[in-house]
Design a protein around this motif. Structure first.
Motif, PDB file in Angstrom:
ATOM      1  N   ASN A 524       0.830  -1.205   0.000  1.00 50.90           N
ATOM      2  CA  ASN A 524       0.000   0.000   0.000  1.00 50.90           C
ATOM      3  C   ASN A 524       0.866   1.256   0.000  1.00 50.90           C
ATOM      4  N   GLN A 577     -12.492   1.251   0.843  1.00 45.16           N
ATOM      5  CA  GLN A 577     -11.338   2.050   0.420  1.00 45.16           C
ATOM      6  C   GLN A 577     -11.607   3.512   0.733  1.00 45.16           C
ATOM      7  N   LEU A 593      -6.206  -4.377   4.312  1.00 35.62           N
ATOM      8  CA  LEU A 593      -6.128  -3.938   5.707  1.00 35.62           C
ATOM      9  C   LEU A 593      -7.045  -4.765   6.611  1.00 35.62           C
TER      10      LEU A 593
HETATM   11  P1  ADP Z   1      -6.696  -1.907  -1.185  1.00 37.95           P
HETATM   12  O1  ADP Z   1      -6.627  -3.240  -1.847  1.00 37.95           O
HETATM   13  O2  ADP Z   1      -7.741  -1.016  -1.739  1.00 37.95           O
HETATM   14  O3  ADP Z   1      -5.386  -1.260  -1.037  1.00 37.95           O
HETATM   15  P2  ADP Z   1      -6.584  -2.036   1.624  1.00 37.95           P
HETATM   16  O4  ADP Z   1      -7.499  -2.648   2.620  1.00 37.95           O
HETATM   17  O5  ADP Z   1      -5.176  -2.463   1.664  1.00 37.95           O
HETATM   18  O6  ADP Z   1      -7.250  -2.249   0.265  1.00 37.95           O
HETATM   19  O7  ADP Z   1      -6.644  -0.478   1.849  1.00 37.95           O
HETATM   20  C1  ADP Z   1      -7.878   0.158   1.988  1.00 37.95           C
HETATM   21  C2  ADP Z   1      -7.791   1.605   1.619  1.00 37.95           C
HETATM   22  O8  ADP Z   1      -7.005   2.310   2.570  1.00 37.95           O
HETATM   23  C3  ADP Z   1      -7.085   1.848   0.331  1.00 37.95           C
HETATM   24  O9  ADP Z   1      -7.947   1.711  -0.767  1.00 37.95           O
HETATM   25  C4  ADP Z   1      -6.635   3.288   0.488  1.00 37.95           C
HETATM   26  O10 ADP Z   1      -7.692   4.158   0.228  1.00 37.95           O
HETATM   27  C5  ADP Z   1      -6.304   3.366   1.959  1.00 37.95           C
HETATM   28  N1  ADP Z   1      -4.852   3.169   2.214  1.00 37.95           N
HETATM   29  C6  ADP Z   1      -4.255   2.063   2.674  1.00 37.95           C
HETATM   30  N2  ADP Z   1      -2.931   2.276   2.811  1.00 37.95           N
HETATM   31  C7  ADP Z   1      -2.690   3.546   2.439  1.00 37.95           C
HETATM   32  C8  ADP Z   1      -1.514   4.361   2.379  1.00 37.95           C
HETATM   33  N3  ADP Z   1      -0.300   3.927   2.728  1.00 37.95           N
HETATM   34  N4  ADP Z   1      -1.646   5.625   1.953  1.00 37.95           N
HETATM   35  C9  ADP Z   1      -2.859   6.106   1.580  1.00 37.95           C
HETATM   36  N5  ADP Z   1      -4.001   5.401   1.629  1.00 37.95           N
HETATM   37  C10 ADP Z   1      -3.927   4.119   2.053  1.00 37.95           C
END
Ligand code: ADP
Length: 773
Positions: A524, A577, A593
């Protein structure tokens, strides 16, 4: 009639008939003597004789007078005193014989010139004794009343008079007065008690009925006390003439009674509020001695001295299941608690019964039973067990479904990857190579999505286990970062690692899950950062968690786009997201996450985020790991690089794979690498080949028709027939990628495991490793 007339009437008889006079006097009960002033006795009658000296027939009056210390003068004085006082005093005198008597003497001085004294003596000894006894009895009675706090009274209704004993004054505090009346007596009671007393008195007088009633009265100091009034009746000609009775101070008794009543009420309230049937029956007679409200409500209002079996179960014989023999030891003493479940045959309800023998009032032994109705609980338990069995079955089928899904998706993907990899080995122009690389990249993305979905489903189904083994923390972090090296260099990002000084690196824990968490967070960070850096830091908390475990805290920070404050909570929810619009710039499923949160919880930690939009994000997570005995130095394998560098010699490989495309692509790629491949469609075919040939390495699919990979490996490893191939390395190459699969295959005798879809780079590395070993 005047006294002179009286003496006139008698004097002729006495003077003329001396003998008659003597006769009269001798038959008189009173002792009569006639003496002169000198104390000479002139006459005494028989009664005098026996009074003064029953033994001697002629005692001199002088003796008597002497005993009274009286001389002639004294007698006259005595006479005067009597006249003055108006009565004859009693004299206690000791006779010569030692006997003490009490006498009353009435002296008369007849008015004639002879100067004789007539004395009439009365033996007052018995009267005195009676009086003495009376006084003693009265004193005793008063004492008894005082000690017992009982006063008595009598009311003469005809004369309207009332008498009270001394103690009644003491109890009621009323001053002693001459004119005592029932009215005054009534003023001593509180209004309520007064009314009760009047009612009882009226009834007693009208119907001659005695009564006993407890009344509240005022004590001398104004406080209220309790007394018990007892009343009896005296009747004449059918009507009540007088009342008499006692009045007892029962304040102490009443207080004790009330205290007992209160504690009884308390106990009864408690016993009646307990949601269990409680009853006690006699050990010998089985007669019910007590039952609480619940029993009475459920069974019948009162036991009426019934036998327990009759009362509780409506039986005409003892219950067969009665545990009474268990409740006493061999000496007949209570032996403790006996717990059992019992179903009432009449109602069908089930009870958890606590039976014990207890010492009951008046030396009886009793059987106490507390029975809790657990029918509903039982039913619930059965329902829960059934629901659990159903959910377990559902979970099992969900698990099986997941395994199948995983297998079914990976098998064709493996074909796609294989064919693309194969295509890459042909001569391609730039455009074609670009297409193929893009197809491969899309394939990998698809694989990540599938992995995430399967992982998440496994977590939901509670199928995700933790497996602990030794690993190197530094190696774990670095290998994760390495997989992002291409993207990082494309984006010109800085990738930093900082392991805090003193952090143990040789740990024991589920490395693959920690790797998965890091992979998600670093992925991420790289994805959402356009410029700047991504940094991974780790330290451990000094406090030891039992036993020999520590908390390791990781921070993955970036200088990326950041997350709005109101989104920082929801991003940990599945499929959510921060940017939920249709025009999203960044791809993803929103599962990463959610998986991270569940994994950190499984590993004994948690995850949180701090972020500022436009400035970057910092994800902190913790996990609990054990330490290896030497926790600062353990193997750090540069595995991948090491084998990549080594070029393999040409090998003879037996490829056991039922799926046609996979078999074809693997064969072609391995052949292109210079190896000679013998394909087999299933385990049985492979064994047939092995009967006549040996190989440098065997690549074994697991799920195959006819004979599967595990059975085939088992045969190779254990059957004499294949002794020549017993040591040949076998690599499992399978779409069975569920947790624990790898371990299962290695246990069955295989040497390595390559999950499908197969990355040919990892396959060649694995072949190189097993062949070398
Ligand atoms: P995805 O597969 O969409 O990345 P995650 O559960 O890993 O799903 O993350 C959920 C959402 O959290 C992401 O879509 C993004 O909007 C936000 N996110 C996660 N990590 C970050 C990061 N390091 N910086 C900015 N936004 C993040």
């Amino acid at each position: 009639m005047s006294s002179s007339e009286r003496s006139d009437r008698h004097s002729p008889d006495i003077s003329n008939n001396n003998a008659l006079l003597r006769e009269i006097l001798d038959n008189c009960e009173e002792a009569v003597a006639v003496s002169d002033h000198n104390g000479n006795l002139h006459y005494y009658n028989k009664a005098f004789d026996s009074l003064v000296s029953p033994s001697s027939p002629s005692p001199p009056l002088n003796d008597l007078l002497k005993a009274l210390s009286l001389d002639a003068l004294g007698v006259w004085r005595m006479l005067e005193k009597q006249v003055r006082m108006g009565y004859a005093p009693t004299y206690r005198i000791a006779l010569n014989g030692g006997q003490v008597i009490s006498v009353n003497a009435k002296l008369f001085s007849p008015k004639d010139d002879r100067g004789l004294i007539l004395s009439i003596w009365n033996d007052a000894t018995r009267d005195e004794q009676v009086r003495l006894n009376y006084n003693q009895a009265t004193a005793m009675l008063e004492l008894t009343q005082k000690v017992a706090g009982v006063g008595c009274w009598q009311a003469d209704l005809e004369k309207g008079k009332m008498i009270w004993s001394e103690e009644l004054y003491n109890i009621t505090g009323l001053p002693r007065e001459k004119s005592l009346s029932i009215k005054k007596y009534l003023t001593r009671f509180t209004p309520r008690s007064r009314a009760a007393l009047i009612r009882n008195l009226k009834k007693a007088i009208r119907y001659s009925t005695p009564f006993e009633v407890d009344l509240e009265f005022y004590a001398r100091d104004g406080s209220t006390k309790w007394g018990r009034a007892n009343c009896r009746i005296e009747n004449r000609n059918g009507s009540c003439t007088s009342l008499y009775g006692t009045f007892q101070d029962i304040t102490d008794m009443k207080q004790r009674e009330q205290a007992i009543l209160r504690s009884h009420e308390l106990l009864t309230t408690i016993l009646n509020s307990i949601d269990a049937d409680i009853y006690v029956c006699d050990f010998e007679t089985h007669e019910v001695l007590f039952s609480n409200k619940l029993v009475e409500e459920e069974v019948r209002p009162t036991s009426n001295n019934m036998k327990c079996w009759e009362y509780i179960y409506g039986l005409d014989h003892k219950c067969y299941s009665c545990p009474e023999m268990e409740l006493l030891d061999s000496e007949g003493n209570p032996s403790g608690l006996f717990i059992r479940e019992f179903t009432n045959p009449k109602t069908g309800r089930t009870y958890l019964c606590h039976d014990r023998a207890v010492d009951w009032i008046s030396g009886r032994k009793a059987h106490l039973q507390v029975a809790l109705d657990i029918s509903d609980r039982k039913k619930l338990e059965e329902e829960i067990t059934m629901a659990m069995a159903q959910s377990e079955a559902a979970n099992r089928s969900k698990g099986e479904f997941l395994a199948n899904m995983s297998h079914e998706i990976r098998t064709p993907l493996n074909g796609i990857f294989g064919m693309l990899e194969l295509a890459r080995t042909t001569e391609l122009n730039e455009e074609q190579e670009d297409y193929i690389n893009t197809a491969l990249e899309s394939g990998r993305s698809l694989l990540t999505v599938i992995n995430d979905i399967l992982d998440f489903s496994k977590m939901e189904a509670g199928k995700l286990d933790i497996v602990e083994y030794d690993f190197n923390l530094e190696q774990c972090i670095k290998s994760v970062l390495k997989s992002f090296s291409v993207q990082v260099s494309d984006k010109k990002l800085n990738l930093e690692v900082e392991i805090a000084k003193g952090t143990p690196v040789c740990l024991m824990g589920d490395e693959s899950r920690i790797r998965q968490i890091l992979f998600n967070l670093v992925g991420n960070a790289v994805k959402f950062t356009l410029e700047g850096k991504v940094k991974v830091e780790v330290h451990h908390e000094e406090t030891k968690l039992s036993p020999e475990k520590y908390r390791f805290v990781f921070t993955v920070s970036d200088t990326g786009i950041g997350i709005a404050e109101n989104k920082q909570d929801i991003i940990f929810k599945a499929f959510t997201q921060a940017d939920g619009s249709y025009t999203r710039k960044y791809s993803g499923t929103g599962l990463g996450l959610a998986i991270v949160r569940r994994l950190t919880a499984l590993l004994g930690g948690d995850v949180s985020v701090e972020s500022e939009e436009g400035k970057g994000s910092s994800f902190t997570f913790s996990v609990v790991c054990g330490l290896q005995s030497d926790h600062f130095s353990c193997a750090f394998r540069e595995e991948d690089d090491q084998y990549e560098k080594n070029s393999l010699p040409a090998l003879s490989i037996l490829l056991v794979e039922d799926e046609r495309i996979n078999r074809f692509s693997a064969t072609r790629i391995l052949e292109k690498l210079g190896h000679s491949i013998t394909p087999a469609e299933n385990g049985y075919e492979a064994l047939k080949i092995l009967e006549g040939a040996t190989f440098d390495c065997i690549l074994m699919d697991i799920q195959m028709p006819v004979m599967d990979g595990i059975e085939t490996t088992n045969e190779i490893r254990n059957s004499k027939k294949y002794a020549a191939s017993r040591k040949t390395p076998i690599i499992a190459m399978t779409a069975h990628t569920m947790r624990g699969d790898k371990e299962k295959f290695l246990e069955s005798g295989m040497d390595a495991y390559i999950p499908k879809p197969v990355e040919f780079k990892s396959l060649t590395e694995a072949i190189a490793r097993v062949v070398k070993e």
